[in-house]
Design a protein around this motif. Structure first.
Motif, PDB file in Angstrom:
ATOM      1  N   ASN A 101      40.490  34.965  54.383  1.00  0.00           N
ATOM      2  CA  ASN A 101      39.140  34.872  53.827  1.00  0.00           C
ATOM      3  C   ASN A 101      38.186  35.948  54.364  1.00  0.00           C
ATOM      4  OD1 ASN A 101      37.853  33.483  51.771  1.00  0.00           O
ATOM      5  ND2 ASN A 101      36.649  32.261  53.203  1.00  0.00           N
ATOM      6  N   ASN A 102      38.716  37.051  54.795  1.00  0.00           N
ATOM      7  CA  ASN A 102      37.909  38.217  55.172  1.00  0.00           C
ATOM      8  C   ASN A 102      37.803  39.100  53.932  1.00  0.00           C
ATOM      9  OD1 ASN A 102      37.399  37.888  58.104  1.00  0.00           O
ATOM     10  ND2 ASN A 102      39.627  37.811  58.146  1.00  0.00           N
ATOM     11  N   LEU A 103      36.997  38.636  52.986  1.00  0.00           N
ATOM     12  CA  LEU A 103      37.030  39.195  51.645  1.00  0.00           C
ATOM     13  C   LEU A 103      36.399  40.575  51.524  1.00  0.00           C
ATOM     14  CD1 LEU A 103      36.309  35.930  49.637  1.00  0.00           C
ATOM     15  CD2 LEU A 103      38.513  36.982  50.190  1.00  0.00           C
ATOM     16  N   GLU A 104      35.282  40.811  52.173  1.00  0.00           N
ATOM     17  CA  GLU A 104      34.615  42.121  52.053  1.00  0.00           C
ATOM     18  C   GLU A 104      35.507  43.249  52.576  1.00  0.00           C
ATOM     19  OE1 GLU A 104      31.812  42.770  50.464  1.00  0.00           O
ATOM     20  OE2 GLU A 104      31.070  40.746  50.157  1.00  0.00           O
ATOM     21  N   PRO A 105      36.076  43.118  53.793  1.00  0.00           N
ATOM     22  CA  PRO A 105      36.972  44.183  54.255  1.00  0.00           C
ATOM     23  C   PRO A 105      38.220  44.304  53.386  1.00  0.00           C
ATOM     24  CG  PRO A 105      36.492  42.645  56.056  1.00  0.00           C
ATOM     25  CD  PRO A 105      35.837  42.119  54.830  1.00  0.00           C
ATOM     26  N   ALA A 106      38.714  43.169  52.887  1.00  0.00           N
ATOM     27  CA  ALA A 106      39.890  43.207  52.020  1.00  0.00           C
ATOM     28  C   ALA A 106      39.583  43.988  50.750  1.00  0.00           C
ATOM     29  CB  ALA A 106      40.341  41.790  51.674  1.00  0.00           C
ATOM     30  N   LEU A 107      38.423  43.741  50.167  1.00  0.00           N
ATOM     31  CA  LEU A 107      38.035  44.442  48.942  1.00  0.00           C
ATOM     32  C   LEU A 107      37.993  45.949  49.158  1.00  0.00           C
ATOM     33  CD1 LEU A 107      37.086  44.346  46.011  1.00  0.00           C
ATOM     34  CD2 LEU A 107      34.751  44.026  46.861  1.00  0.00           C
ATOM     35  N   LYS A 108      37.403  46.373  50.268  1.00  0.00           N
ATOM     36  CA  LYS A 108      37.324  47.814  50.564  1.00  0.00           C
ATOM     37  C   LYS A 108      38.720  48.421  50.691  1.00  0.00           C
ATOM     38  CE  LYS A 108      32.826  47.565  52.714  1.00  0.00           C
ATOM     39  NZ  LYS A 108      32.055  47.489  53.934  1.00  0.00           N
ATOM     40  N   LEU A 109      39.615  47.690  51.347  1.00  0.00           N
ATOM     41  CA  LEU A 109      40.972  48.221  51.518  1.00  0.00           C
ATOM     42  C   LEU A 109      41.756  48.210  50.207  1.00  0.00           C
ATOM     43  CD1 LEU A 109      41.813  46.763  55.014  1.00  0.00           C
ATOM     44  CD2 LEU A 109      41.553  49.177  54.411  1.00  0.00           C
ATOM     45  N   TYR A 110      41.553  47.195  49.365  1.00  0.00           N
ATOM     46  CA  TYR A 110      42.204  47.202  48.049  1.00  0.00           C
ATOM     47  C   TYR A 110      41.707  48.391  47.224  1.00  0.00           C
ATOM     48  CZ  TYR A 110      44.378  42.543  48.427  1.00  0.00           C
ATOM     49  OH  TYR A 110      45.151  41.468  48.774  1.00  0.00           O
ATOM     50  N   GLU A 111      40.417  48.666  47.301  1.00  0.00           N
ATOM     51  CA  GLU A 111      39.861  49.815  46.566  1.00  0.00           C
ATOM     52  C   GLU A 111      40.467  51.119  47.081  1.00  0.00           C
ATOM     53  OE1 GLU A 111      35.708  49.051  47.210  1.00  0.00           O
ATOM     54  OE2 GLU A 111      35.547  47.808  45.391  1.00  0.00           O
ATOM     55  N   LYS A 112      40.619  51.213  48.385  1.00  0.00           N
ATOM     56  CA  LYS A 112      41.245  52.395  48.980  1.00  0.00           C
ATOM     57  C   LYS A 112      42.692  52.518  48.497  1.00  0.00           C
ATOM     58  CE  LYS A 112      41.948  54.549  53.471  1.00  0.00           C
ATOM     59  NZ  LYS A 112      41.549  54.534  54.862  1.00  0.00           N
ATOM     60  N   ALA A 113      43.399  51.401  48.457  1.00  0.00           N
ATOM     61  CA  ALA A 113      44.789  51.413  47.996  1.00  0.00           C
ATOM     62  C   ALA A 113      44.873  51.846  46.532  1.00  0.00           C
ATOM     63  CB  ALA A 113      45.403  50.026  48.174  1.00  0.00           C
ATOM     64  N   ASN A 125      40.428  39.770  41.670  1.00  0.00           N
ATOM     65  CA  ASN A 125      40.499  38.437  42.286  1.00  0.00           C
ATOM     66  C   ASN A 125      39.551  38.305  43.473  1.00  0.00           C
ATOM     67  OD1 ASN A 125      42.460  37.702  40.438  1.00  0.00           O
ATOM     68  ND2 ASN A 125      44.162  38.043  41.849  1.00  0.00           N
ATOM     69  N   VAL A 126      39.568  39.290  44.347  1.00  0.00           N
ATOM     70  CA  VAL A 126      38.708  39.230  45.536  1.00  0.00           C
ATOM     71  C   VAL A 126      37.242  39.317  45.131  1.00  0.00           C
ATOM     72  CG1 VAL A 126      38.069  40.426  47.670  1.00  0.00           C
ATOM     73  CG2 VAL A 126      40.465  40.054  47.131  1.00  0.00           C
ATOM     74  N   SER A 127      36.932  40.146  44.162  1.00  0.00           N
ATOM     75  CA  SER A 127      35.550  40.242  43.687  1.00  0.00           C
ATOM     76  C   SER A 127      35.074  38.895  43.155  1.00  0.00           C
ATOM     77  CB  SER A 127      35.430  41.306  42.597  1.00  0.00           C
ATOM     78  OG  SER A 127      35.728  42.579  43.120  1.00  0.00           O
ATOM     79  N   ALA A 128      35.929  38.202  42.422  1.00  0.00           N
ATOM     80  CA  ALA A 128      35.582  36.877  41.900  1.00  0.00           C
ATOM     81  C   ALA A 128      35.376  35.882  43.039  1.00  0.00           C
ATOM     82  CB  ALA A 128      36.663  36.388  40.947  1.00  0.00           C
ATOM     83  N   LYS A 129      36.227  35.964  44.060  1.00  0.00           N
ATOM     84  CA  LYS A 129      36.071  35.065  45.206  1.00  0.00           C
ATOM     85  C   LYS A 129      34.749  35.317  45.920  1.00  0.00           C
ATOM     86  CE  LYS A 129      40.998  34.556  46.306  1.00  0.00           C
ATOM     87  NZ  LYS A 129      42.030  34.847  47.323  1.00  0.00           N
ATOM     88  N   ILE A 130      34.395  36.581  46.072  1.00  0.00           N
ATOM     89  CA  ILE A 130      33.133  36.931  46.729  1.00  0.00           C
ATOM     90  C   ILE A 130      31.956  36.400  45.924  1.00  0.00           C
ATOM     91  CG2 ILE A 130      31.619  38.856  47.374  1.00  0.00           C
ATOM     92  CD1 ILE A 130      34.222  40.408  48.114  1.00  0.00           C
TER      93      ILE A 130
END
Length: 113
Positions: free
Chosen positions: A71-83, A97-102
């Motif tokens: 549930n560390n969504l903000e850092p996860a989103l940044k890393l998914y974008e980088k990927a 998915n993460v954006s929707a969760k946020i």
């Protein structure tokens, strides 16, 4: 993630509960600690790998997946974008998915206030 001292004190003062209840609580705590340890063991090497190879999109994606699961969504989103920028096409679905969760969390926080 360590348990707060107040939680430990509360747990040790459960002498009024039955032995079965005490065992159930102890087991639940053991599982929670094992999960926290497993997450820490999974995150640390991937963070180090990302430090060593900051442009590797696969490492970013894998770390993002672990962060999302905790549930560390903000850092996860940044890393998914980088990927995704690095060519990992499957990251697009994770970004949605993460954006929707946020958004859901922010909406829930707004209702709680």
């Amino acid at each position: 993630m360590p348990l707060p001292q107040t939680s430990l004190r509360r747990i040790s003062s459960l002498s009024h509960l039955s032995l079965l209840s005490q065992l159930s609580i102890s087991l639940a705590l053991a599982v929670a600690l094992a999960v926290a340890l497993a997450v820490a063991l999974a995150v640390c090497p991937r963070r180090k790998a990302l430090e060593l190879e900051p442009n590797d999109p696969e490492i970013a994606f894998n770390l993002a997946a672990i962060l999302e699961s905790t549930n560390n969504l903000e850092p996860a989103l940044k890393l998914y974008e980088k990927a995704q920028k690095g060519g990992i096409d499957r990251a697009a679905q994770n970004i949605r998915n993460v954006s929707a969760k946020i958004l859901g969390q922010k909406a829930a926080e707004g209702k709680a206030e």
